[in-house]
Design a protein around this motif. Structure first.
Motif, PDB file in Angstrom:
ATOM      1  N   ILE A 275       0.838  -1.204   0.000  1.00 59.46           N
ATOM      2  CA  ILE A 275       0.000   0.000   0.000  1.00 59.46           C
ATOM      3  C   ILE A 275       0.869   1.250   0.000  1.00 59.46           C
ATOM      4  N   ILE A 276       1.935   1.248   0.791  1.00 61.64           N
ATOM      5  CA  ILE A 276       2.815   2.418   0.858  1.00 61.64           C
ATOM      6  C   ILE A 276       3.478   2.678  -0.484  1.00 61.64           C
ATOM      7  N   VAL A 277       4.022   1.635  -1.108  1.00 63.37           N
ATOM      8  CA  VAL A 277       4.684   1.816  -2.399  1.00 63.37           C
ATOM      9  C   VAL A 277       3.675   2.224  -3.466  1.00 63.37           C
ATOM     10  N   THR A 278       2.485   1.618  -3.430  1.00 66.92           N
ATOM     11  CA  THR A 278       1.455   1.954  -4.416  1.00 66.92           C
ATOM     12  C   THR A 278       1.058   3.416  -4.334  1.00 66.92           C
ATOM     13  N   TRP A 279       0.800   3.904  -3.116  1.00 69.22           N
ATOM     14  CA  TRP A 279       0.358   5.292  -2.969  1.00 69.22           C
ATOM     15  C   TRP A 279       1.495   6.271  -3.176  1.00 69.22           C
ATOM     16  N   ALA A 280       2.720   5.881  -2.864  1.00 68.88           N
ATOM     17  CA  ALA A 280       3.860   6.755  -3.150  1.00 68.88           C
ATOM     18  C   ALA A 280       4.009   6.963  -4.651  1.00 68.88           C
ATOM     19  N   ASN A 281       3.924   5.888  -5.425  1.00 71.87           N
ATOM     20  CA  ASN A 281       4.017   6.010  -6.882  1.00 71.87           C
ATOM     21  C   ASN A 281       2.821   6.762  -7.460  1.00 71.87           C
ATOM     22  N   PHE A 282       1.630   6.484  -6.909  1.00 71.23           N
ATOM     23  CA  PHE A 282       0.417   7.128  -7.427  1.00 71.23           C
ATOM     24  C   PHE A 282       0.443   8.638  -7.197  1.00 71.23           C
ATOM     25  N   LEU A 283       0.727   9.072  -5.961  1.00 72.56           N
ATOM     26  CA  LEU A 283       0.765  10.507  -5.677  1.00 72.56           C
ATOM     27  C   LEU A 283       1.949  11.187  -6.336  1.00 72.56           C
ATOM     28  N   TYR A 284       3.054  10.473  -6.477  1.00 75.83           N
ATOM     29  CA  TYR A 284       4.224  11.031  -7.168  1.00 75.83           C
ATOM     30  C   TYR A 284       3.890  11.346  -8.625  1.00 75.83           C
ATOM     31  N   THR A 285       3.145  10.440  -9.258  1.00 77.63           N
ATOM     32  CA  THR A 285       2.750  10.660 -10.643  1.00 77.63           C
ATOM     33  C   THR A 285       1.641  11.700 -10.761  1.00 77.63           C
ATOM     34  N   LEU A 286       0.648  11.608  -9.869  1.00 72.95           N
ATOM     35  CA  LEU A 286      -0.505  12.497  -9.963  1.00 72.95           C
ATOM     36  C   LEU A 286      -0.150  13.937  -9.606  1.00 72.95           C
ATOM     37  N   LEU A 287       0.486  14.154  -8.445  1.00 69.46           N
ATOM     38  CA  LEU A 287       0.845  15.511  -8.040  1.00 69.46           C
ATOM     39  C   LEU A 287       1.990  16.068  -8.873  1.00 69.46           C
ATOM     40  N   GLY A 288       2.887  15.183  -9.310  1.00 68.85           N
ATOM     41  CA  GLY A 288       3.997  15.643 -10.140  1.00 68.85           C
ATOM     42  C   GLY A 288       3.576  16.061 -11.530  1.00 68.85           C
ATOM     43  N   SER A 289       2.403  15.601 -11.975  1.00 66.42           N
ATOM     44  CA  SER A 289       1.930  15.989 -13.309  1.00 66.42           C
ATOM     45  C   SER A 289       1.419  17.431 -13.339  1.00 66.42           C
ATOM     46  N   VAL A 290       1.189  18.012 -12.160  1.00 66.37           N
ATOM     47  CA  VAL A 290       0.740  19.412 -12.080  1.00 66.37           C
ATOM     48  C   VAL A 290       1.965  20.311 -12.053  1.00 66.37           C
ATOM     49  N   THR A 466       9.479  13.165  -2.290  1.00 72.07           N
ATOM     50  CA  THR A 466       8.872  14.138  -3.206  1.00 72.07           C
ATOM     51  C   THR A 466       7.409  14.347  -2.880  1.00 72.07           C
ATOM     52  N   VAL A 467       6.678  13.260  -2.593  1.00 75.30           N
ATOM     53  CA  VAL A 467       5.261  13.383  -2.238  1.00 75.30           C
ATOM     54  C   VAL A 467       5.099  14.180  -0.948  1.00 75.30           C
ATOM     55  N   ALA A 468       5.970  13.951   0.037  1.00 69.50           N
ATOM     56  CA  ALA A 468       5.891  14.701   1.293  1.00 69.50           C
ATOM     57  C   ALA A 468       6.102  16.192   1.051  1.00 69.50           C
ATOM     58  N   CYS A 469       7.018  16.537   0.142  1.00 69.64           N
ATOM     59  CA  CYS A 469       7.246  17.948  -0.180  1.00 69.64           C
ATOM     60  C   CYS A 469       6.040  18.548  -0.892  1.00 69.64           C
ATOM     61  N   LEU A 470       5.470  17.815  -1.846  1.00 70.86           N
ATOM     62  CA  LEU A 470       4.313  18.329  -2.577  1.00 70.86           C
ATOM     63  C   LEU A 470       3.101  18.462  -1.668  1.00 70.86           C
ATOM     64  N   LEU A 471       2.925  17.535  -0.735  1.00 72.82           N
ATOM     65  CA  LEU A 471       1.786  17.610   0.175  1.00 72.82           C
ATOM     66  C   LEU A 471       1.873  18.806   1.116  1.00 72.82           C
ATOM     67  N   SER A 472       3.091  19.328   1.355  1.00 72.18           N
ATOM     68  CA  SER A 472       3.221  20.479   2.251  1.00 72.18           C
ATOM     69  C   SER A 472       2.485  21.700   1.713  1.00 72.18           C
ATOM     70  N   ASN A 473       2.318  21.793   0.384  1.00 69.54           N
ATOM     71  CA  ASN A 473       1.556  22.900  -0.182  1.00 69.54           C
ATOM     72  C   ASN A 473       0.067  22.782   0.120  1.00 69.54           C
ATOM     73  N   PHE A 474      -0.412  21.550   0.343  1.00 68.22           N
ATOM     74  CA  PHE A 474      -1.830  21.331   0.645  1.00 68.22           C
ATOM     75  C   PHE A 474      -2.095  21.307   2.145  1.00 68.22           C
ATOM     76  N   GLN A 475      -1.094  20.971   2.936  1.00 67.40           N
ATOM     77  CA  GLN A 475      -1.303  20.741   4.359  1.00 67.40           C
ATOM     78  C   GLN A 475      -1.133  21.983   5.216  1.00 67.40           C
ATOM     79  N   ASN A 476      -0.471  23.019   4.701  1.00 67.67           N
ATOM     80  CA  ASN A 476      -0.100  24.153   5.536  1.00 67.67           C
ATOM     81  C   ASN A 476      -0.556  25.467   4.913  1.00 67.67           C
TER      82      ASN A 476
END
Length: 487
Positions: A275-290, A466-476
């Motif tokens: 689950i961790i690897v799946t969601w890391a790849n998924f959010l990396y691709t999804l958020l990185g596409s923006v 990378t996902v943790a860095c991108l999520l900081s824009n949504f979390q704070n």
């Protein structure tokens, strides 16, 4: 033909045929009165034979046969030449476990004598009268529509049911999942780094439609792609998609081990890892596409007043390091060892726009690599233009690499002390550049990066960071509260 009348006698030139039925030792070498019959080719008839023989896990070949002991006499016919064959549709039915008989065994009710029904004894008039409760009608049509129940026993059972209901409610509430903490902003902040359940649901609404096409990691060499909307019945795991996101955010925020998460969510540790690897790849691709890199015009439109003296600043850069497990190879140790941290580390460069939004993340590099080399290999040079400037720390000696201006604190070179102008400029730059360190600290509030990163997840640590860095824009919110009304 029964087992008692069949005699086994060794014959001359007997065949090697034998019976495949369990508990049957019949062989053509010892008895010529038996015949052996192959399994039928008809699929449905063959299935009946297999069911009757009660033998599973064996391969049926042309040499797999059933002897005539297991067929009824009228099912075996003899030709004029003495060849014995089965009638059409014959199925073996005589076996050791039914005593070579087709007579059905009587039921328990028939085998045992029923005791006489006791006569109903009327209660004395002084005793408490029982209450009459409606009885649920089933298939006993001769029963009375009411039944007499002892009041005291009925009250005890009712209290026991209420107690069990309360225990069941407590079990549901104790389930570790997002809904358990939905009403507690403090718990949501602790487990997900989002300020509240409402903010988390707003982020979920942005990505929920894309989860139907998520590529799941199911094993090391096998990946399963789902192109339809998943339901709790058809999902690869018993967790809902939003609970899987909650598990991934909990892994980042708390730094729990995968074994601890497996106990909390009541799933296997391997499932947690996937689950961790799946969601890391998924959010990396999804958020990185923006595209989160801002144009110079957008940066100037949101420029805080503190940056008026450096209005051409496009991005503020700084490097950060993550402690990692020491490799057993001496060559790898020399590559990832950081003299600044005195430990093996992964190193990345983070960029922030002047108003506080994270706009650049480099891949993770070896800890021994210098800031200048990371600047060269990160690819940020392709995003900068000659009319834009960057603001860096003293370690970034990138004047020959950056196409525009570089704002960096001054050095003391062959002088006893700095000039007054250099001191004022250094203080001014340091006062603005410190915000990128505050941004990095927000990312490292995820406890996972405070621990030593095991080499077991080195294949996905780049996506996770990378996902943790991108999520900081949504979390704070904004880094400086006064900027919220100015930009």
């Amino acid at each position: 033909m029964t087992a008692n009348v069949t005699k086994f006698m060794k014959i001359v030139n007997g065949s090697n045929e034998h019976c495949c039925v369990p508990l049957c030792s019949a062989s053509g070498r010892y008895n010529s009165s038996l015949s052996f019959h192959c399994f039928p080719k008809n699929v449905s008839l063959r299935a009946k034979w297999i069911h009757q023989v009660r033998r599973t896990g064996f391969t049926i070949t042309q040499h797999t046969k059933v002897c005539s002991r297991h067929f009824k006499p009228h099912e075996i016919v003899t030709s004029k030449k003495g060849r014995r064959a089965l009638v059409a549709g014959a199925v073996p039915s005589l076996f050791e476990w039914n005593n070579y008989s087709t007579k059905e065994r009587p039921g328990v009710w028939e085998r045992r004598a029923r005791p006489p029904s006791p006569e109903r004894v009327l209660e004395p008039a002084a005793a408490a009268e029982p209450i009459a409760l409606p009885m649920v009608m089933d298939h006993d049509y001769e029963a009375s529509p009411t039944v007499c129940v002892d009041r005291q026993h009925y009250e005890q059972l009712r209290q026991e049911i209420d107690t069990l209901r309360e225990q069941l409610k407590i079990c549901h509430l104790s389930k570790f999942g997002l809904q358990r903490f939905a009403s507690s902003p403090e718990d949501i902040r602790f487990y997900t780094r989002f300020p509240s359940y409402k903010h988390l649901m707003a982020f979920w609404s942005l990505i929920s439609t894309a989860t139907s096409k998520m590529i799941r990691v199911t094993s090391r060499d096998k990946r399963a792609t789902s192109t339809v909307t998943e339901s709790p019945v058809t999902r690869p795991t018993k967790l809902l998609a939003i609970d899987e996101l909650f598990l991934f955010l909990t892994y980042l925020s708390t730094g729990c081990t995968q074994r601890e998460l497996a106990h909390r969510f009541n799933i296997h540790r391997t499932t947690v890892s996937r689950i961790i690897v799946t969601w890391a790849n998924f959010l990396y691709t999804l958020l990185g596409s923006v595209c989160f890199w801002m144009s110079p015009a957008a940066v100037k439109d949101n420029l805080p007043p503190e940056f008026n003296a450096y209005s051409d600043t496009q991005v503020i850069l700084d490097c950060t390091e993550l402690r990692c497990q020491t490799p057993s190879s001496l060559v790898l140790q020399s590559e990832v060892f950081s003299h600044y941290k005195s430990h093996c580390t992964f190193k990345a460069m983070v960029g922030m726009s002047p108003h506080g939004a994270l706009t650049f993340i480099s891949p993770l590099f070896e800890g021994s690599m210098s800031d200048k080399e990371i600047f060269r290999q990160s690819g940020i040079q392709n995003l900068l233009t000659p009319d834009t400037a960057i603001m860096v720390d003293k370690g970034f000696l990138v004047d020959d690499l950056a196409p525009g201006t570089v704002y960096r604190p001054a050095f003391v070179i062959q002088r006893a002390q700095m000039a007054e102008a250099d001191v004022l400029e250094t203080q001014s730059i340091a006062r603005l550049r410190v915000h990128v360190e505050r941004l990095i600290r927000r990312v490292k509030e995820n406890k996972l990066f405070e621990t030593t990163i095991p080499l077991a997840i080195s294949g996905s640590i780049n996506q996770i960071f990378t996902v943790a860095c991108l999520l900081s824009n949504f979390q704070n919110g904004p880094l400086v509260k006064t900027w919220a009304n100015e930009v």
